[in-house]
Write a protein that holds these residues in place. Structure first.
Motif, short mmCIF file in Angstrom:
data_model
loop_
_atom_site.label_atom_id
_atom_site.label_comp_id
_atom_site.label_asym_id
_atom_site.label_seq_id
_atom_site.Cartn_x
_atom_site.Cartn_y
_atom_site.Cartn_z
N GLY A 107 19.86 -24.58 23.90
CA GLY A 107 19.98 -25.80 23.10
C GLY A 107 21.21 -25.79 22.21
O GLY A 107 22.29 -25.36 22.61
N PHE A 108 21.05 -26.27 20.97
CA PHE A 108 22.14 -26.23 19.99
C PHE A 108 22.24 -24.80 19.44
O PHE A 108 21.25 -24.24 18.99
CB PHE A 108 21.85 -27.18 18.82
N GLN A 109 23.43 -24.23 19.48
CA GLN A 109 23.64 -22.88 18.95
C GLN A 109 24.82 -22.90 17.99
O GLN A 109 25.95 -23.04 18.46
CB GLN A 109 23.90 -21.90 20.08
N PRO A 110 24.64 -22.84 16.69
CA PRO A 110 23.37 -22.71 15.98
C PRO A 110 22.68 -24.07 15.84
O PRO A 110 23.30 -25.12 15.95
CB PRO A 110 23.80 -22.19 14.60
N SER A 111 21.38 -24.02 15.57
CA SER A 111 20.59 -25.24 15.40
C SER A 111 20.25 -25.47 13.93
O SER A 111 19.56 -26.43 13.62
CB SER A 111 19.31 -25.17 16.23
N TYR A 112 20.73 -24.61 13.06
CA TYR A 112 20.48 -24.73 11.62
C TYR A 112 21.81 -24.60 10.89
O TYR A 112 22.52 -23.61 11.06
CB TYR A 112 19.52 -23.62 11.17
N LEU A 113 22.14 -25.62 10.11
CA LEU A 113 23.37 -25.62 9.32
C LEU A 113 23.00 -25.82 7.86
O LEU A 113 22.11 -26.62 7.56
CB LEU A 113 24.30 -26.75 9.76
N GLU A 114 23.69 -25.13 6.97
CA GLU A 114 23.41 -25.27 5.54
C GLU A 114 24.72 -25.44 4.78
O GLU A 114 25.66 -24.69 4.96
CB GLU A 114 22.67 -24.03 5.04
N VAL A 115 24.75 -26.49 3.94
CA VAL A 115 25.92 -26.77 3.10
C VAL A 115 25.43 -27.19 1.72
O VAL A 115 24.23 -27.30 1.48
CB VAL A 115 26.80 -27.89 3.72
N ARG A 116 26.36 -27.46 0.82
CA ARG A 116 26.03 -27.95 -0.52
C ARG A 116 26.37 -29.43 -0.62
O ARG A 116 27.30 -29.91 0.04
CB ARG A 116 26.82 -27.19 -1.58
N ARG A 117 25.62 -30.11 -1.45
CA ARG A 117 25.87 -31.52 -1.68
C ARG A 117 27.32 -31.71 -2.17
O ARG A 117 27.80 -30.96 -3.01
CB ARG A 117 24.91 -32.06 -2.74
N GLY A 118 27.99 -32.69 -1.60
CA GLY A 118 29.38 -32.97 -1.94
C GLY A 118 30.37 -32.26 -1.04
O GLY A 118 31.57 -32.57 -1.08
N ASP A 119 29.92 -31.32 -0.20
CA ASP A 119 30.82 -30.60 0.71
C ASP A 119 31.33 -31.52 1.81
O ASP A 119 30.60 -32.38 2.31
CB ASP A 119 30.11 -29.42 1.39
N ARG A 120 32.58 -31.31 2.17
CA ARG A 120 33.12 -31.96 3.37
C ARG A 120 32.73 -31.04 4.53
O ARG A 120 33.00 -29.84 4.50
CB ARG A 120 34.63 -32.10 3.28
#
Length: 143
Positions: free
Chosen positions: A63-76
């Motif tokens: 499937g999607f690799q990676p399937s989990y992405l994490e960022v901070r609010r306001g990030d481009r």
């Protein structure tokens, strides 16, 4: 161990001087280039934490690799999506993203600002296999 051959007057031969120059060049220029090239080729995510490369394969192959992405609010956020097997797509509707078809062997890049916190699903919108409905992932935007 043997000694270096020298001329009768104690000077190194021209061949030895050339070899020494090559070794110095490799040590001064070659080693840093090899290390820098390794970092860029093998560990590209170190350069920018908000840049992701998602490889897309049918669910049975990952499937999607990676399937989990994490960022901070306001990030481009910049996501490069590459399909390797069949036609896929990428939808992150909460941010207005719908790539349309991504054909095998091609890539698409999407960019957006993660302007609100929360957990947002993304999915493939092209029926790509028997387990297509499982082609999902998550974008988590931390406050």
């Amino acid at each position: 161990m043997g000694r270096l051959a020298t001329r009768g007057d104690g000077r190194k031969s021209a061949r030895q001087e050339v070899m020494a120059g090559i070794l110095v060049f490799l040590a001064v220029v070659g080693a840093p280039l090899a290390i820098f090239g390794y970092e860029r080729a093998v560990r590209p995510a170190l350069a920018a934490p908000n840049e992701f490369h998602i490889v897309i394969r049918i669910f049975e192959d990952g499937g999607f690799q990676p399937s989990y992405l994490e960022v901070r609010r306001g990030d481009r956020v910049r996501i490069k999506l590459t399909s390797y097997d069949v036609t896929h797509s990428f939808q992150l509707l909460d941010f207005g993203i719908d790539t349309g078809p991504i054909f095998p062997g091609t890539s698409r890049v999407v960019e957006f600002v993660a302007d609100r916190a929360g957990t947002f699903p993304f999915q493939c919108n092209v029926r790509c296999s028997a387990l297509h409905r499982n082609m999902v992932g998550q974008l988590v935007v931390k406050p």
